[in-house]
Design an enzyme around this catalytic site. Structure first.
Site, PDB file in Angstrom:
ATOM      1  CG  ASP A  54      48.492  52.549  31.687  1.00  9.27           C
ATOM      2  OD1 ASP A  54      47.325  52.831  32.045  1.00  9.27           O
ATOM      3  OD2 ASP A  54      48.928  52.783  30.545  1.00  9.27           O
ATOM      4  CD  GLU A  84      51.115  33.836  46.670  1.00  9.81           C
ATOM      5  OE1 GLU A  84      51.046  33.178  45.607  1.00  9.81           O
ATOM      6  OE2 GLU A  84      52.166  34.359  47.050  1.00  9.81           O
ATOM      7  CG  ASP A 140      54.431  37.276  45.806  1.00 13.29           C
ATOM      8  OD1 ASP A 140      53.509  36.665  45.253  1.00 13.29           O
ATOM      9  OD2 ASP A 140      55.633  37.110  45.529  1.00 13.29           O
ATOM     10  CG  ASP A 154      52.216  51.047  26.803  1.00 12.13           C
ATOM     11  OD1 ASP A 154      51.088  50.592  27.106  1.00 12.13           O
ATOM     12  OD2 ASP A 154      53.141  51.173  27.635  1.00 12.13           O
ATOM     13  CG  ASP A 209      47.362  50.695  26.985  1.00 13.26           C
ATOM     14  OD1 ASP A 209      47.985  51.541  27.654  1.00 13.26           O
ATOM     15  OD2 ASP A 209      47.634  50.432  25.797  1.00 13.26           O
TER      16      ASP A 209
END
Length: 547
Positions: free
Chosen positions: A44, A286, A227, A40, A36
């Site tokens: 990220d 995938e 995906d 927050d 992070d």
């Protein structure tokens, strides 16, 4: 923002440009749980960029980033509202550009997720579809069955549980709609209702995704993990299946919504697009398929470059089954001239230390399995925290869970949250170095001792085992490259495979096993004991030998 990476290969990567993916070790970053950077409590892109030196020191060849696109986050970012924008939760486009450039500077490539089976229900297309626009044809809308269309169009079930259909109001063209029960059509979603499936029979869908791929390739990414690469095409007529609990059949038998032959033409088109760019850009499927032979179809010479080997991931800690899966996987990919991929954990499954057993037993087996995996020919994937020996977190309270499958009455039990808990970097701190604002899922207190800081430089730690294994793999000619293994005679419960100048022995039993010394030790997950010309392999351990 300049984009010269689209036409040149960074010099740090030039040493291994041709077919680099054949034996690459690729590290999966689940972005919201890696690091992070803004405090927050959610990982990220800035945080991931700051931690790239850890991956370079680990010795991986590439980084795979899970979705960071604009999204309502109904399914961890796999519900995309804008494929060309970075969600503010994860940063902005300059952060993505900076991460790619920094990874290249450190000698690593970057693969990003692309989600082509479905969009978010907040995507501009779907909002227009609900309003009765021509975009309705971009999705699968169907009238329902029953007297008033009150029943779903077929018996398909969502992977997350419950029906794969949701009924919508009837648009009147003036911005007003009726209630869903007043004659509205149903739309298909093989996952959450917030993830409507796209209709790949429509040319606009093809055109849009070709544009999206070019956008990120122009920014400099080295490839895409696709995906649900097996799900974009549905059987004609959307026929009933006639069975319940369909999610349990995925990867075990042919279903009318998965592994349809039509997906392969899409992948051929994408392969041509990838090949039009310099630098060996790749596509990774995938894909769940019922047999290794069906899976191999995704990596034919004119299709994608890799496909995840879920048969290996699913294999139990059993020597006969492991050998069977290894042989079948190598034979299937060799039949189409492609490399095999190996993976033990990812963001959708229980971490393998927990799958293999409780506590110390599971960790011993996980370390041994990792050395076995890294000894095999082909490419290997490492899931974040795997190099730390992290177990699944199995006692998360219900109120913190965020996996959408947990909230479906007939769905799974939310197991995916347990493998997505943010990883520990330091011994101390509110989130063990993950970030200054805590972590979006609670971390176990014992993870202090499993942190990167706690394991760095400690002989025998799982982190140092991985670092040593990747260093040996990079230097030894018998590792990674090639497409076959030779099985050696070994005592019951022991797998012994040979490659050029190399042997790997894996003792899958719960006791030490004695055998003749195969060579000189390169690396071991647990130290063997020598007596004359024999060696005792510790229980649940792997050893690499130079011969």
């Amino acid at each position: 923002m300049t984009q010269e990476l689209s036409t040149t290969t960074p010099p740090q990567l030039a040493r291994q440009t041709r077919n680099w993916w054949h034996d690459a070790v690729i590290y999966q970053v689940y972005v919201r749980s890696f690091a992070d950077g803004d405090g927050d409590g959610i990982g990220d892109l800035r945080g991931a960029r700051d931690r790239l030196p850890h991956l370079a020191a680990l010795g991986v060849d590439a980084v795979w980033l899970t979705p960071f696109y604009a999204s309502p986050q109904a399914d961890g970012g796999y519900d995309v509202a804008d494929y060309r924008a970075v969600d503010p939760l994860f940063g902005d486009l300059s952060d993505a550009d900076g991460l790619v450039r920094e990874a290249h500077r450190l000698g690593m490539r970057v693969i990003v997720d692309i989600v082509p089976n479905h969009t978010s229900d907040q995507h501009a297309w779907f909002r227009a579809a609900l309003a009765g626009g021509p975009e309705r044809a971009y999705y699968h809308f169907r009238p329902g069955k029953g007297t008033n269309g009150e029943l779903p169009p077929n018996d398909w079930e969502s992977v997350f549980g419950g029906p794969a259909w949701t009924r919508v109001p009837v648009p009147d063209g003036n911005g007003r709609t009726s209630q869903p029960e007043a004659g509205g059509e149903w739309y298909l979603h093989l996952f959450a209702p917030e993830q409507p499936d796209l209709n790949w029979d429509h040319p606009a869908v093809h055109e849009e995704f070709a544009s999206v791929l070019r956008f990120w390739l122009d920014l400099g990414v080295d490839g895409f993990r696709v995906d649900v690469a097996h799900g974009m095409v549905k059987a004609d007529g959307l026929p009933d299946i006639g069975l319940r609990e369909q999610a349990k059949m995925i990867g075990a038998q042919v279903l009318p919504f998965f592994d349809q032959d039509g997906v392969h033409e899409i992948h051929r088109t994408w392969r041509r697009l990838l090949d039009s760019y310099d630098g060996e850009r790749i596509g990774v499927a995938e894909a769940w398929a019922p047999t290794p032979e069906r899976l191999a179809l995704y990596v034919r010479p004119d299709e994608l470059h890799q496909a995840f080997n879920f048969q290996f991931l699913r294999c139990p800690w059993d020597p006969d089954r492991m050998r069977e899966v290894i042989d079948a996987s190598l034979a299937a990919t060799a039949s189409v001239g492609a490399p095999t991929t190996w993976v033990l954990s990812n963001h959708d499954v229980v971490r393998h230390p927990t799958r293999y057993g409780d506590g110390p037993t599971g960790l011993r087996r996980a370390r041994a399995a990792s050395l076995l995996m890294l000894a095999l020919p082909g490419s290997a994937y490492v899931y974040q925290g795997e190099e730390l020996g992290l177990p699944d977190v199995t006692d998360l309270p219900d109120e913190v869970r965020q996996d959408p499958s947990f909230f479906r009455a007939e769905g799974q039990d939310g197991f995916r949250d347990g493998c997505r808990v943010p990883i520990p970097w330091t011994r101390e701190g509110s989130s063990y170095g993950f970030g200054s604002g805590g972590s979006w899922l609670p971390q176990p207190g014992e993870w202090s001792g499993l942190s990167v800081e706690a394991q760095t430089g400690v002989p025998g730690s799982t982190l140092e085992l991985y670092r040593a294994a990747l260093a040996v793999r990079r230097e030894h000619p018998g590792l990674g490259a090639g497409d076959s293994v030779t099985w050696l005679e070994a005592p019951a419960g022991v797998l012994a495979l040979a490659r050029e100048g190399f042997v790997c022995t894996t003792n899958t039993t719960g006791t030490a096993v004695e055998l003749p010394v195969p060579g000189s030790v390169l690396l071991s997950s647990a130290a063997p004991e020598f007596t004359g010309g024999t060696v005792r392999l510790p229980a649940d351990s792997s050893t690499w030998w130079a011969i």
